[in-house]
Write a protein that holds these residues in place. Structure first.
Motif, PDB file in Angstrom:
ATOM      1  N   LYS A   1       0.853  -1.180   0.000  1.00 15.14           N
ATOM      2  CA  LYS A   1       0.000   0.000   0.000  1.00 15.14           C
ATOM      3  C   LYS A   1       0.894   1.237   0.000  1.00 15.14           C
ATOM      4  CE  LYS A   1      -3.742  -2.443   2.366  1.00 15.14           C
ATOM      5  NZ  LYS A   1      -4.578  -2.534   3.591  1.00 15.14           N
ATOM      6  N   ASN A   2       0.744   2.088   0.985  1.00 15.74           N
ATOM      7  CA  ASN A   2       1.582   3.289   1.061  1.00 15.74           C
ATOM      8  C   ASN A   2       2.748   3.108   2.029  1.00 15.74           C
ATOM      9  OD1 ASN A   2      -0.037   4.785  -0.733  1.00 15.74           O
ATOM     10  ND2 ASN A   2      -1.488   5.257   0.925  1.00 15.74           N
ATOM     11  N   ASN A   3       2.969   1.888   2.468  1.00 16.24           N
ATOM     12  CA  ASN A   3       4.013   1.619   3.460  1.00 16.24           C
ATOM     13  C   ASN A   3       5.283   1.082   2.795  1.00 16.24           C
ATOM     14  OD1 ASN A   3       2.324   2.289   5.686  1.00 16.24           O
ATOM     15  ND2 ASN A   3       1.342   0.272   5.495  1.00 16.24           N
TER      16      ASN A   3
ATOM     17  N   LEU B   1       8.416  -0.906   4.173  1.00 14.67           N
ATOM     18  CA  LEU B   1       8.864  -1.608   5.376  1.00 14.67           C
ATOM     19  C   LEU B   1      10.176  -2.331   5.123  1.00 14.67           C
ATOM     20  CD1 LEU B   1       5.431  -3.214   6.369  1.00 14.67           C
ATOM     21  CD2 LEU B   1       6.389  -1.040   7.158  1.00 14.67           C
TER      22      LEU B   1
END
Length: 318
Positions: A244-246, A248
């Protein structure tokens, strides 16, 4: 020719401690141990002693911890030990004023079959590069790094699923024996030296960094798996998860290879039957153990109990 040598030992990690213990248990005399200065570590910034220092203090050996290897006071104290021989295992580069001091010279134990894998991380790179064998070499120190005349070598085979940790243990035990054999040869005046040959294709063992410990999933699965094994148990392979918008940073401890052809984009994620597979250039790797930021390391099934990948989640290619 001398039966018993007075030795100063230079080293820092557990690997060096095991070799130091072998010398202590021998008929030779360790008159001093040189190791790194205590350093603050952990959340409390408590001073941490090197593994070698902990052993040396517990054994009653004299310990020197210079911050500057050219410091006049250190040189004077080192000279006062009147050692016949210096032995170096996993320590930083020495200035000539130090390594040229003892009458019988200064030799280093290196965890590779020199001249291959000169550098800071020979064990890791041997596994990463999928070598069939590795070993240890003793050589006399000179002005350059890991280039001096070789005294002895011993080799061992790498198993198909070898990790840096398992090879570390093999070479630690092999190095203990080879170091003692080298000391005895020097004491007897029978050390035969071999000049290092500069092959056309020398493989280096550079220091491990943030950049060279990233996984590139555009490589074949076998190569990706070798990177993971070569960085286990330290410093651990890293991969960037785009979900998504992450963004990590994921640590990957263990993988296995799934020989299944595909036409997916490398880095794509397949979640099925509580398993996580990542597409590589030719097939897949199965994530056996991994760690998300601020979470504990866990197996794939445990991670999936609390984390769901989005449909377009993928791993960056490094």
């Amino acid at each position: 020719m001398r039966d018993k040598l007075k030795i100063v030992f230079f080293g820092t990690p557990e690997f060096a401690t095991h070799i130091l213990d072998g010398i202590v248990q021998s008929h030779h005399q360790v008159v001093g141990v040189v190791t790194v200065a205590d350093k603050p570590a952990g959340r409390g910034r408590k001073l941490q002693e090197s593994h070698v220092k902990q052993y040396a203090v517990g054994t009653g050996l004299r310990v020197l911890q210079p911050t500057n290897l050219k410091d006049e006071n250190f040189i004077k104290e080192l000279s006062g030990l009147e050692a016949d021989l210096f032995v170096i295992v996993a320590f930083r580069m020495l200035p000539r004023v130090v390594w040229d001091m003892p009458e019988m010279g200064t030799f280093n134990l290196h965890a590779s079959l020199l001249p291959q894998y000169r550098g800071a991380a020979p064990i890791n790179w041997a596994v990463i590069n999928q070598e069939k064998k590795s070993g240890v070499t003793t050589f006399f120190i000179d002005e350059k790094i890991d280039t001096g005349a070789m005294i002895l070598q011993a080799e061992c085979a790498l198993e198909p699923m070898e990790t840096a940790g398992s090879l570390y243990t093999k070479l630690m035990h092999l190095g203990r024996t080879l170091t003692l054999e080298t000391i005895d040869l020097i004491a007897e005046g029978e050390a035969s030296l071999t000049k290092q040959t500069n092959y056309d294709e020398l493989k280096d063992a550079p220091k491990l960094t943030t950049e060279n410990t990233k996984i590139d999933f555009s490589k074949p699965a076998q190569q990706v798996d070798a990177v993971v094994r070569g960085l286990n148990p330290f410093p651990i392979a890293k991969a960037t998860l785009l979900d998504k918008n992450n963004i990590l940073q994921v640590k990957i401890f263990e993988t296995s290879i799934v020989n299944k052809p595909h036409n997916m984009i490398p880095g794509s994620i397949v979640v099925k039957n509580n398993e996580i597979m990542i597409a590589c250039s030719d097939s897949f790797v199965l994530l056996e153990k991994l760690q998300l930021p601020n979470k504990k390391a866990m197996d794939a099934k445990s991670l999936l109990n609390g984390y769901s990948f989005s449909s377009d989640a993928r791993f960056d290619l490094g």
